[in-house]
Design an enzyme around this catalytic site. Structure first.
Site, PDB file in Angstrom:
ATOM      1  N   GLU A  51       4.582   3.948   1.162  1.00  0.00           N
ATOM      2  CA  GLU A  51       3.661   3.414   0.153  1.00  0.00           C
ATOM      3  C   GLU A  51       2.217   3.866   0.383  1.00  0.00           C
ATOM      4  OE1 GLU A  51       7.068   0.395   0.377  1.00  0.00           O
ATOM      5  OE2 GLU A  51       5.820   1.465   1.835  1.00  0.00           O
ATOM      6  N   PHE A 113      11.117 -14.580   1.064  1.00  0.00           N
ATOM      7  CA  PHE A 113      11.394 -13.246   1.582  1.00  0.00           C
ATOM      8  C   PHE A 113      10.455 -12.234   0.923  1.00  0.00           C
ATOM      9  CE2 PHE A 113      13.820  -9.194   1.230  1.00  0.00           C
ATOM     10  CZ  PHE A 113      13.838  -8.882   2.585  1.00  0.00           C
ATOM     11  N   GLN A 114       9.769 -11.455   1.718  1.00  0.00           N
ATOM     12  CA  GLN A 114       8.823 -10.429   1.288  1.00  0.00           C
ATOM     13  C   GLN A 114       7.711 -10.995   0.403  1.00  0.00           C
ATOM     14  OE1 GLN A 114      11.042  -7.005  -0.242  1.00  0.00           O
ATOM     15  NE2 GLN A 114      11.157  -6.168   1.832  1.00  0.00           N
ATOM     16  N   LYS A 163       8.080 -11.388 -10.169  1.00  0.00           N
ATOM     17  CA  LYS A 163       9.309 -10.752 -10.628  1.00  0.00           C
ATOM     18  C   LYS A 163       9.847 -11.380 -11.910  1.00  0.00           C
ATOM     19  CE  LYS A 163      13.861  -9.104  -9.268  1.00  0.00           C
ATOM     20  NZ  LYS A 163      14.866  -8.958  -8.186  1.00  0.00           N
ATOM     21  N   MET A 468     -12.359  14.928  17.362  1.00  0.00           N
ATOM     22  CA  MET A 468     -13.690  14.358  17.190  1.00  0.00           C
ATOM     23  C   MET A 468     -13.974  13.278  18.231  1.00  0.00           C
ATOM     24  SD  MET A 468     -16.543  14.555  15.720  1.00  0.00           S
ATOM     25  CE  MET A 468     -16.441  15.428  14.160  1.00  0.00           C
TER      26      MET A 468
END
Length: 555
Positions: A51, A113-114, A163, A468
């Site tokens: 993602e 969940f999630q 959802k 760096m």
């Protein structure tokens, strides 16, 4: 007509002219993905490997095209994986709309969940964000999100959709996108006249071009003002390309890794005109000793930037293009002066340089990339030494050509951005300049580039170190190299081939051109070039922390 929330989502994207969306599916966005499947002839979905890659790709697409970039992820970890990409876009004023799925409204607040409060998490790094719990509000929220992302100073907007909203049915009525009204001048005539008078009186003026110039498409206006008055022009990292790097008035980068000419010019100037810039710490360094002899003029669309980091004598908040046109029309043309002669002397005396020997140098590689692409490629970068070599040794001649994470400094940004830029501008050669440390962070997006047959070039400056950070340890920490050496265990050429890309290894200067020509001739797959450079190669000049910008270390 009656549509589901998922169908409304797709129709709203079509309304906004969206043709490409980057994302990764999951349970909370299944209804949306089903609708995207049915609309695949209208909207191209790019499945990234992660993602974060989707967010960076949407960002790169937006920077390369000027359009709003769009990405989507599921709830929970999908949403949180977008956060770095959203913050990257926020810091560099990139227009982006990020959509996330959320658990059903009946499950909110129950540690489902999630489930994660992504609107709470992203509030500080978005222009605005929403959670949609009612399908009747979905279309208007999506439309508003796109408008906000582009309006004024651009930036990311997040829309979190429950959802059950994507499954619910409601009436949908198509609407044309809300048009952005051209921002007014925003500055009184008396203030503009005062600024014009200050410019006319200045004996040693300097212009600074920031990222806002490119965003405002005001490059031509800057060129006209600079050429009329023969004003030396420097640039921030984000401003590269907004003023041609080959122009005789251009002095190069300013600040921590600026050219000696730019930094000396600012330190001797009597008027410093900053356009679309933030006056970040990487530009001004020691605020009390920045432009000590100059009056400061700051032109910007965002009033929050005026006086935030440095005191301003002439604040001009409003439409950059209109302000610059007024100033240009109200000053007299000027011939080259003693000030121009002095600046040109500095340019001749203090050019960017590197050792000319048989060793493979990253600066040489960048020069060859410039020559072999005719200066026409889009360049994306990771963050670190690779970013600065790309900024210093490739001459950027048009806006949206240099695509890099400036404000957040996101390692792992470049490959995703490279994919987005190539999909947005398929007619351009697109090259990602990387370091081995940054590349390891999101190298999985090579699979995405292979999957979609994108002939991008990945040029790794492989010094087997976090270059760096190692440079700072060498210069300012007495050579205590704590956790900055990367072992030689990863064969990047073999890795590229494992993903289905082409890989080339380069160890000598005489091998550079053939490798680049091979890579640039690819038609349907990415090519990775592993350039083996010295571990202790450094970026110069550099301003030590706390020092004024005219006190540079240049070797």
């Amino acid at each position: 007509m009656k549509l589901t929330g998922a169908e409304i989502f797709v129709e709203c994207l079509k309304e906004q002219g969206v043709d490409t969306i980057f994302g990764f599916p999951g349970g909370a966005v299944l209804n949306i993905y089903d609708a995207l499947y049915k609309a695949k002839d209208d909207i191209r979905h790019i499945l990234t490997s992660h993602e974060q890659g989707a967010a960076h790709a949407a960002d790169g697409y937006a920077r390369a095209t000027g359009k709003v970039g769009v990405c989507i992820a599921t709830s929970g970890p999908g949403a949180t994986n977008l956060v770095t990409g959203i913050a990257t876009a926020y810091m560099d004023s990139v227009p982006m709309v990020a959509f996330t799925g959320q658990v059903a409204t009946s499950l909110l607040g129950k540690d489902s969940f999630q489930e994660v409060d992504i609107t709470g998490i992203t509030m500080p790094i978005t222009k605005h964000n929403y959670i949609v719990k009612d399908v009747t509000r979905l279309a208007d929220i999506i439309r508003e999100a796109f408008y906000i992302a582009k309006d004024g100073r651009p930036g990311p907007v997040l829309v979190d959709i429950c959802k059950d909203v994507t499954a619910a049915v409601t009436e949908y009525e198509p609407k044309a996108p809300r048009k952005h009204e051209e921002a007014p001048v925003g500055v009184s005539k008396s203030k503009l006249d005062g600024a014009a008078a200050a410019i006319k009186e200045a004996k040693r003026p300097v212009l600074l071009v920031g990222g806002g110039v490119g965003i405002a498409n005001a490059g031509e206006e800057v060129i006209k003002l600079a050429e009329k008055l023969k004003i030396p022009v420097s640039a921030t990292l984000m401003g590269l390309g907004a003023f041609p790097g080959t122009h005789e008035l251009f002095t190069g980068l300013i600040g921590m890794h600026g050219t000696k000419t730019s930094n000396l010019s600012v330190s001797q100037a009597d008027l410093f005109i900053a356009i679309g810039a933030r006056f970040s710490d990487r530009v001004i360094s020691n605020v009390n000793r920045f432009a000590p002899k100059a009056k400061i003029m700051h032109i910007d669309i965002d009033p929050a930037e005026i006086g935030k980091n440095i005191s301003v004598d002439y604040p001009l908040v409003g439409n950059i293009k209109k302000i610059l046109r007024y100033l240009t029309d109200n000053v007299d043309e000027r011939d080259y002066t003693e000030w121009n002669r002095q600046v040109n002397e500095w340019k001749a005396k203090y050019p960017l340089k590197y050792a000319q020997d048989s060793v493979l140098r990253p600066q040489y590689i960048m020069e060859r990339i410039y020559e072999l692409t005719g200066g026409e490629a889009l360049i994306t970068t990771e963050v670190g030494q690779n970013q600065l070599w790309a900024a210093q040794f490739y001459k950027y001649s048009f806006p949206r050509q240099f695509i890099s994470s400036g404000g957040l400094g996101t390692m792992g940004y470049g490959l995703g951005a490279c994919i987005g830029a190539k999909l947005g501008r398929p007619e351009r050669k697109v090259i990602n300049i990387a370091g081995d440390g940054s590349f390891r962070m999101n190298c999985n997006e090579l699979a995405t580039a292979v999957e979609y047959k994108l002939p991008v070039v990945i040029a790794i400056m492989n010094n087997h170190a976090l270059g760096m950070v190692r440079q700072w340890q060498n210069l300012f920490y007495d050579g205590r190299y704590s956790s900055t050496t990367i072992g030689g265990g990863t064969d990047f050429v073999a890795l590229a081939k494992a993903f289905g890309a082409e890989g080339i290894n380069v160890c000598k200067p005489e091998e550079v051109d053939d490798a680049l020509k091979t890579a640039l001739s690819s038609k349907d797959r990415p090519v990775l070039i592993n350039f083996e450079i010295d571990m202790d190669e450094k970026v110069f000049p550099i301003v030590p922390p706390g020092a004024p910008i005219n006190e540079l270390i240049d070797e």
